[in-house]
Design a protein around this motif. Sequence first.
Motif, PDB file in Angstrom:
ATOM      1  N   GLY A   2      82.229  30.937 142.498  1.00 29.41           N
ATOM      2  CA  GLY A   2      80.921  31.528 142.758  1.00 29.41           C
ATOM      3  C   GLY A   2      79.748  30.567 142.695  1.00 29.41           C
ATOM      4  N   VAL A   3      79.996  29.277 142.880  1.00 26.53           N
ATOM      5  CA  VAL A   3      78.892  28.313 142.906  1.00 26.53           C
ATOM      6  C   VAL A   3      77.901  28.723 143.986  1.00 26.53           C
ATOM      7  CG1 VAL A   3      78.271  25.921 143.421  1.00 26.53           C
ATOM      8  CG2 VAL A   3      80.262  26.410 141.987  1.00 26.53           C
ATOM      9  N   GLY A   4      76.634  28.723 143.629  1.00 26.47           N
ATOM     10  CA  GLY A   4      75.581  29.176 144.526  1.00 26.47           C
ATOM     11  C   GLY A   4      75.114  30.579 144.220  1.00 26.47           C
ATOM     12  N   GLY A   5      75.947  31.328 143.477  1.00 26.13           N
ATOM     13  CA  GLY A   5      75.625  32.722 143.203  1.00 26.13           C
ATOM     14  C   GLY A   5      74.736  32.943 141.998  1.00 26.13           C
ATOM     15  N   GLY A   6      74.570  31.908 141.148  1.00 25.12           N
ATOM     16  CA  GLY A   6      73.759  32.063 139.941  1.00 25.12           C
ATOM     17  C   GLY A   6      74.467  32.870 138.876  1.00 25.12           C
ATOM     18  N   SER A   7      73.760  33.120 137.775  1.00 19.33           N
ATOM     19  CA  SER A   7      74.308  33.882 136.641  1.00 19.33           C
ATOM     20  C   SER A   7      75.651  33.308 136.203  1.00 19.33           C
ATOM     21  CB  SER A   7      74.459  35.370 137.000  1.00 19.33           C
ATOM     22  OG  SER A   7      73.210  35.944 137.308  1.00 19.33           O
ATOM     23  N   TYR A   8      75.655  32.016 135.863  1.00 18.16           N
ATOM     24  CA  TYR A   8      76.882  31.326 135.500  1.00 18.16           C
ATOM     25  C   TYR A   8      77.219  31.528 134.032  1.00 18.16           C
ATOM     26  CZ  TYR A   8      75.741  28.926 139.865  1.00 18.16           C
ATOM     27  OH  TYR A   8      75.420  28.653 141.167  1.00 18.16           O
ATOM     28  N   ASP A   9      78.517  31.397 133.730  1.00 16.08           N
ATOM     29  CA  ASP A   9      78.916  31.385 132.334  1.00 16.08           C
ATOM     30  C   ASP A   9      78.695  29.973 131.782  1.00 16.08           C
ATOM     31  OD1 ASP A   9      81.051  29.759 133.065  1.00 16.08           O
ATOM     32  OD2 ASP A   9      82.539  31.343 132.976  1.00 16.08           O
ATOM     33  N   LEU A  10      79.100  29.715 130.556  1.00 14.66           N
ATOM     34  CA  LEU A  10      78.785  28.450 129.902  1.00 14.66           C
ATOM     35  C   LEU A  10      79.851  27.379 130.128  1.00 14.66           C
ATOM     36  CD1 LEU A  10      77.389  29.825 126.514  1.00 14.66           C
ATOM     37  CD2 LEU A  10      76.124  29.140 128.568  1.00 14.66           C
ATOM     38  N   SER A  11      80.878  27.668 130.921  1.00 14.32           N
ATOM     39  CA  SER A  11      81.912  26.673 131.170  1.00 14.32           C
ATOM     40  C   SER A  11      81.428  25.660 132.194  1.00 14.32           C
ATOM     41  CB  SER A  11      83.189  27.347 131.678  1.00 14.32           C
ATOM     42  OG  SER A  11      83.029  27.716 133.034  1.00 14.32           O
ATOM     43  N   THR A  12      82.174  24.591 132.334  1.00 10.35           N
ATOM     44  CA  THR A  12      81.812  23.561 133.309  1.00 10.35           C
ATOM     45  C   THR A  12      82.235  23.934 134.719  1.00 10.35           C
ATOM     46  OG1 THR A  12      83.894  22.407 132.901  1.00 10.35           O
ATOM     47  CG2 THR A  12      81.980  21.736 131.588  1.00 10.35           C
TER      48      THR A  12
ATOM     49  N   LEU B  80      81.307  26.562 136.463  1.00 13.67           N
ATOM     50  CA  LEU B  80      80.274  27.315 137.174  1.00 13.67           C
ATOM     51  C   LEU B  80      80.812  28.628 137.733  1.00 13.67           C
ATOM     52  CD1 LEU B  80      78.382  24.450 139.057  1.00 13.67           C
ATOM     53  CD2 LEU B  80      77.676  25.642 136.983  1.00 13.67           C
ATOM     54  N   ARG B  81      81.454  29.389 136.856  1.00 15.85           N
ATOM     55  CA  ARG B  81      81.916  30.712 137.270  1.00 15.85           C
ATOM     56  C   ARG B  81      80.740  31.674 137.218  1.00 15.85           C
ATOM     57  NH1 ARG B  81      86.078  29.141 133.438  1.00 15.85           N
ATOM     58  NH2 ARG B  81      87.814  28.223 134.613  1.00 15.85           N
ATOM     59  N   SER B  82      80.539  32.379 138.308  1.00 16.27           N
ATOM     60  CA  SER B  82      79.359  33.214 138.466  1.00 16.27           C
ATOM     61  C   SER B  82      79.694  34.695 138.365  1.00 16.27           C
ATOM     62  CB  SER B  82      78.705  32.943 139.823  1.00 16.27           C
ATOM     63  OG  SER B  82      77.685  33.879 140.098  1.00 16.27           O
ATOM     64  N   ALA B  83      78.776  35.432 137.745  1.00 17.42           N
ATOM     65  CA  ALA B  83      78.921  36.887 137.714  1.00 17.42           C
ATOM     66  C   ALA B  83      78.794  37.479 139.113  1.00 17.42           C
ATOM     67  CB  ALA B  83      77.858  37.490 136.802  1.00 17.42           C
TER      68      ALA B  83
ATOM     69  N   ALA C 254      73.958  34.560 146.231  1.00 15.54           N
ATOM     70  CA  ALA C 254      74.474  35.824 145.690  1.00 15.54           C
ATOM     71  C   ALA C 254      74.670  36.864 146.785  1.00 15.54           C
ATOM     72  CB  ALA C 254      73.527  36.350 144.609  1.00 15.54           C
ATOM     73  N   THR C 255      73.767  36.886 147.759  1.00 18.49           N
ATOM     74  CA  THR C 255      73.899  37.825 148.874  1.00 18.49           C
ATOM     75  C   THR C 255      75.137  37.510 149.704  1.00 18.49           C
ATOM     76  OG1 THR C 255      71.489  38.068 148.966  1.00 18.49           O
ATOM     77  CG2 THR C 255      72.735  38.774 150.896  1.00 18.49           C
ATOM     78  N   GLY C 256      75.412  36.217 149.885  1.00 21.43           N
ATOM     79  CA  GLY C 256      76.588  35.825 150.649  1.00 21.43           C
ATOM     80  C   GLY C 256      77.884  36.256 149.996  1.00 21.43           C
ATOM     81  N   TYR C 257      77.945  36.154 148.670  1.00 23.73           N
ATOM     82  CA  TYR C 257      79.159  36.611 147.988  1.00 23.73           C
ATOM     83  C   TYR C 257      79.310  38.132 148.089  1.00 23.73           C
ATOM     84  CZ  TYR C 257      79.967  31.957 146.120  1.00 23.73           C
ATOM     85  OH  TYR C 257      80.227  30.616 146.002  1.00 23.73           O
ATOM     86  N   ARG C 258      78.203  38.844 147.984  1.00 23.75           N
ATOM     87  CA  ARG C 258      78.275  40.308 148.000  1.00 23.75           C
ATOM     88  C   ARG C 258      78.545  40.853 149.399  1.00 23.75           C
ATOM     89  NH1 ARG C 258      77.385  44.487 144.822  1.00 23.75           N
ATOM     90  NH2 ARG C 258      76.695  43.102 143.125  1.00 23.75           N
ATOM     91  N   TYR C 259      77.864  40.321 150.404  1.00 26.04           N
ATOM     92  CA  TYR C 259      77.969  40.897 151.738  1.00 26.04           C
ATOM     93  C   TYR C 259      78.803  40.060 152.706  1.00 26.04           C
ATOM     94  CZ  TYR C 259      74.348  43.983 150.004  1.00 26.04           C
ATOM     95  OH  TYR C 259      73.643  44.902 149.256  1.00 26.04           O
ATOM     96  N   GLY C 260      79.231  38.883 152.259  1.00 25.11           N
ATOM     97  CA  GLY C 260      80.117  38.060 153.065  1.00 25.11           C
ATOM     98  C   GLY C 260      81.514  38.021 152.505  1.00 25.11           C
ATOM     99  N   TYR C 261      81.644  37.497 151.290  1.00 29.14           N
ATOM    100  CA  TYR C 261      82.986  37.330 150.722  1.00 29.14           C
ATOM    101  C   TYR C 261      83.599  38.615 150.184  1.00 29.14           C
ATOM    102  CZ  TYR C 261      84.300  32.463 151.154  1.00 29.14           C
ATOM    103  OH  TYR C 261      84.726  31.259 151.650  1.00 29.14           O
ATOM    104  N   LEU C 262      82.828  39.480 149.571  1.00 27.90           N
ATOM    105  CA  LEU C 262      83.419  40.727 149.069  1.00 27.90           C
ATOM    106  C   LEU C 262      83.995  41.556 150.218  1.00 27.90           C
ATOM    107  CD1 LEU C 262      84.069  42.659 146.768  1.00 27.90           C
ATOM    108  CD2 LEU C 262      81.742  43.597 146.963  1.00 27.90           C
TER     109      LEU C 262
ATOM    110  N   GLY D  92      84.797  25.194 140.080  1.00 25.67           N
ATOM    111  CA  GLY D  92      84.057  24.388 141.028  1.00 25.67           C
ATOM    112  C   GLY D  92      84.603  22.977 141.102  1.00 25.67           C
ATOM    113  N   GLY D  93      84.783  22.470 142.325  1.00 27.30           N
ATOM    114  CA  GLY D  93      85.305  21.135 142.521  1.00 27.30           C
ATOM    115  C   GLY D  93      86.812  21.033 142.589  1.00 27.30           C
ATOM    116  N   ALA D  94      87.516  22.146 142.442  1.00 20.98           N
ATOM    117  CA  ALA D  94      88.977  22.103 142.392  1.00 20.98           C
ATOM    118  C   ALA D  94      89.579  21.683 143.729  1.00 20.98           C
ATOM    119  CB  ALA D  94      89.535  23.464 141.981  1.00 20.98           C
ATOM    120  N   VAL D  95      90.652  20.914 143.642  1.00 25.31           N
ATOM    121  CA  VAL D  95      91.489  20.576 144.789  1.00 25.31           C
ATOM    122  C   VAL D  95      92.860  21.203 144.562  1.00 25.31           C
ATOM    123  CG1 VAL D  95      90.251  18.453 145.323  1.00 25.31           C
ATOM    124  CG2 VAL D  95      92.157  18.384 143.719  1.00 25.31           C
TER     125      VAL D  95
END
Length: 266
Positions: free
Chosen positions: A48-58, A60-63, A250-258, A85-88
């Motif tokens: 969820g990078v770009g979506g904001g409302s991240y947890d405290l891990s490195t 960048l998992r987003s609500a 956040a809009t892209g995750y809600r109305y694009g990816y969901l 984020g950054g995973a291969v």
Amino acid sequence: MPLRQLRRAVLALALTLGAVLVGVGVPAAAHAATAVNYVALGDSYSSGVGGGSYDLSTCLRSANSYPKLWVASHAVNSFSFPACGGAVTSDVINNQVSALTGSTTLVTITIGGNDAGFADVVSSCRFGSDSACATAVNGARAFATGTLPGRLDQTYAAIRSHAPNARLIVLGYPRLFETGYCGLLAMSTYKRTILNQAADVLAGVIADRAAAAGATFSDARPYFAGHGVCASSPWIKDVTGVIEAYHPNATGYRYGYLPTLDAVTG
């Protein structure tokens, strides 16, 4: 047979049938309402990078990530979220699949973009010349068609090995750009066009290898169409942040990816 005895016989038969249906029918009913044990794997487009409302891990998992949004709108028995984020592909194999078990019933993933050098290619195009952009894009396309298929095969096989009873859904990446006029500081139309063409090549490779693995591929491109960078209502971030650039907002995750995920899960 007297009427009273007939009634007793009918009642006994009904009770017997009821017991049989309870004993035999429950598994079918249970199958229809199987508990969903969901694990979301993948890279920044899954975390969820770009979506904001991240947890405290490195990672960048987003609500506002699509896995979180999907869980919020579906009945889920358990949910694990190792996407980072950054995973291969090797990160999924070496680190993320450990979250899977024999009881996992649903796995989603976006992966492959970082293997193909997503960040470096976009950076070369954003800050370099048209020729530098073309060189970077051509290199990424060659990697996507030559090396990436084997890496995806290994990744999907590792997922199958750790979660043999799960449905695997592979989500693709959107085209990042609209190609109309976008102001003097934007990438040239040429750069945006060849980057979108590279996204199409990547989508084709991912869809092909997902099918070969018996997975379900869901294409994000139709859902983001008209909402790339340079749209009047963009769902993809431009260079607004070093880490978040060229990721859905956040809009892209809600109305694009969901909807991309809902299209294949119902």
